[in-house]
Design an enzyme around this catalytic site. Structure first.
Site, short mmCIF file in Angstrom:
data_model
loop_
_atom_site.label_atom_id
_atom_site.label_comp_id
_atom_site.label_asym_id
_atom_site.label_seq_id
_atom_site.Cartn_x
_atom_site.Cartn_y
_atom_site.Cartn_z
N CYS A 32 0.83 -1.20 0.00
CA CYS A 32 0.00 0.00 0.00
C CYS A 32 0.87 1.26 0.00
O CYS A 32 0.37 2.36 -0.16
CB CYS A 32 -0.93 0.01 1.22
SG CYS A 32 -0.03 -0.13 2.76
N CYS A 44 -1.69 -3.95 8.49
CA CYS A 44 -1.46 -2.66 9.15
C CYS A 44 -0.95 -2.89 10.58
O CYS A 44 -0.10 -2.15 11.06
CB CYS A 44 -2.73 -1.83 9.17
SG CYS A 44 -3.71 -1.94 7.66
S1 FES Z 1 -3.48 -0.11 4.26
FE1 FES Z 1 -1.37 0.14 4.39
S2 FES Z 1 -0.95 0.05 6.46
FE2 FES Z 1 -3.05 -0.08 6.34
#
Ligand code: FES
Lengths: 235, 143
Positions: B37, B107
């Protein structure tokens, strides 16, 4: 040990039992359309070697030829099993072409195929933090702080020129990094292709795949950073 | 996807945002990232050298709400713990506390990785300091 790049070379025709080359779509004996083989991959399916530099015109030609051959219209009156084979082949063909057509998607697919980066790894993010160079993380962090400051400037009523200039300054090094990154990807891709041309050891292959995998991870950061800057610029 | 109340609380009122002096030998810094991400997290601990207890913790996270909440919660938990207790914090503890859904587990992994990285950085600094002290003592033989 059987190397991963050697896909099975033969399949059995389910209609007449004859042996057919693994990448054949029709039985050479009874000429019927063959069901999608259980062990399959996009490269074999399109009849190209597992290389990262692929001639786009050749790939497109292969796609067109096959899509004509498998087209469900030709199997309209055929028995159900053959109709299904035509549908399955057509849809697999579309996926294969869409993936191999784009250089980056092609690399991601190769890594998956070679077991270098499984989707499960990606989902879990397992080990991912370890391979991204710490220097890059620091840059990413610093740039995010910069973006924060730009947002503060903007909400503090600074002129558009002022914060735009800062964003442009911040963008330059990232653009350079992206250009450098693309050069690296091209270079390592060539290394991979060169390995296919000669007998290479597993360790050597694994090393190149590992390097490719790391580059792909870095790429996510660079793409994200640039997207973040674009987002701010369009405010 | 709905965030749990606890996530929202940490997200809206993050605890311990900020930074500690990176060069202080009693401060450990962990900087980690999740490539899928592109999120990054910095977490720092300050350890009392006498007692080995963490007396301050700060974080700064550029990332999703769950990553912010995970790191905020982590800093709360870290304070008052010894270095070894800190290493025992698992991402699953964070998942449970914040009721994170499966897609947000990475996360919390980021937060666990950040804790480990910060503690390791602290330990590395300590052993370097210990070595320099030892080297200095060797270099100056007592009369
Ligand atoms: S979506 Fe990347 S750390 Fe939560």
């Amino acid at each position: 040990m059987i190397s991963e790049t050697t896909a099975p070379t033969i399949q059995e025709c389910r209609w007449c039992g004859a042996g057919a080359p693994a990448d054949a779509s029709f039985c050479p004996q009874c000429t019927k359309i063959l069901p999608l083989p259980r062990r399959r991959d996009y490269f074999t399916f399109l009849g190209v070697p597992r290389r990262l530099n692929i001639d786009p015109a050749d790939l497109e030609q292969r796609f067109r030829d096959r899509s004509r051959q498998f087209h469900p219209d030709y199997f309209y009156n055929a028995p159900l099993a053959e109709r299904r084979a035509s549908l399955e082949r057509s849809s697999y063909l579309n996926d294969a072409y869409r993936t191999l057509k784009q250089p980056i998607a092609r690399i991601a697919y190769l890594l998956e195929l070679e077991g270098a980066l499984t989707p499960a790894d990606k989902a879990a993010g397992a080990g991912a933090t370890k391979v991204v160079p710490p220097g890059l993380l620091e840059e990413v962090f610093a740039l995010n702080e910069e973006l924060d400051e730009v947002r503060d400037l903007r909400s503090g009523g600074a002129s558009k020129d002022e914060w735009t200039a800062r964003l442009q300054r911040a963008r330059q090094p990232i653009e350079d990094k992206r250009a450098e990154h693309e050069r690296r990807i091209a270079e390592v891709s060539r290394q991979w292709d060169a390995l296919l041309g000669r007998p290479a050891g597993d360790a050597e292959r694994a090393g190149v795949l590992q390097a490719l995998g790391e580059l792909m991870l870095e790429r996510n950061y660079i793409t994200n950073l640039l997207a973040g800057i674009e987002r701010e610029l369009s405010q | 996807m709905a965030y749990s109340n606890k996530v929202i609380d940490h997200y809206e009122n993050p605890r311990n945002v900020g930074s500690l002096p990176k060069d202080n030998p009693n401060v450990g810094t962990g900087l980690v990232g999740a490539p899928e991400c592109g999120d990054v997290m910095k977490l720092q601990v300050q350890v009392n050298p006498e007692t080995g207890v963490i007396d301050d913790a700060k974080f700064k996270t550029f990332g999703c709400g769950s990553a912010i909440a995970s790191s905020s919660l982590a800093t709360e938990w870290l304070k008052g713990k010894t270095v070894d207790q800190a290493l025992a914090i698992k991402n699953t503890d964070i998942v449970t506390e914040l009721s994170l859904p499966p897609v947000k587990i990475h996360c919390s992994v980021l937060a666990e990785d950040a804790i480990k990285a910060a503690i390791n950085d602290y330990k590395k600094k300590q052993s370097v300091t210990a070595k320099t002290v030892a080297a200095q003592e060797k270099a100056q033989p007592t009369v």
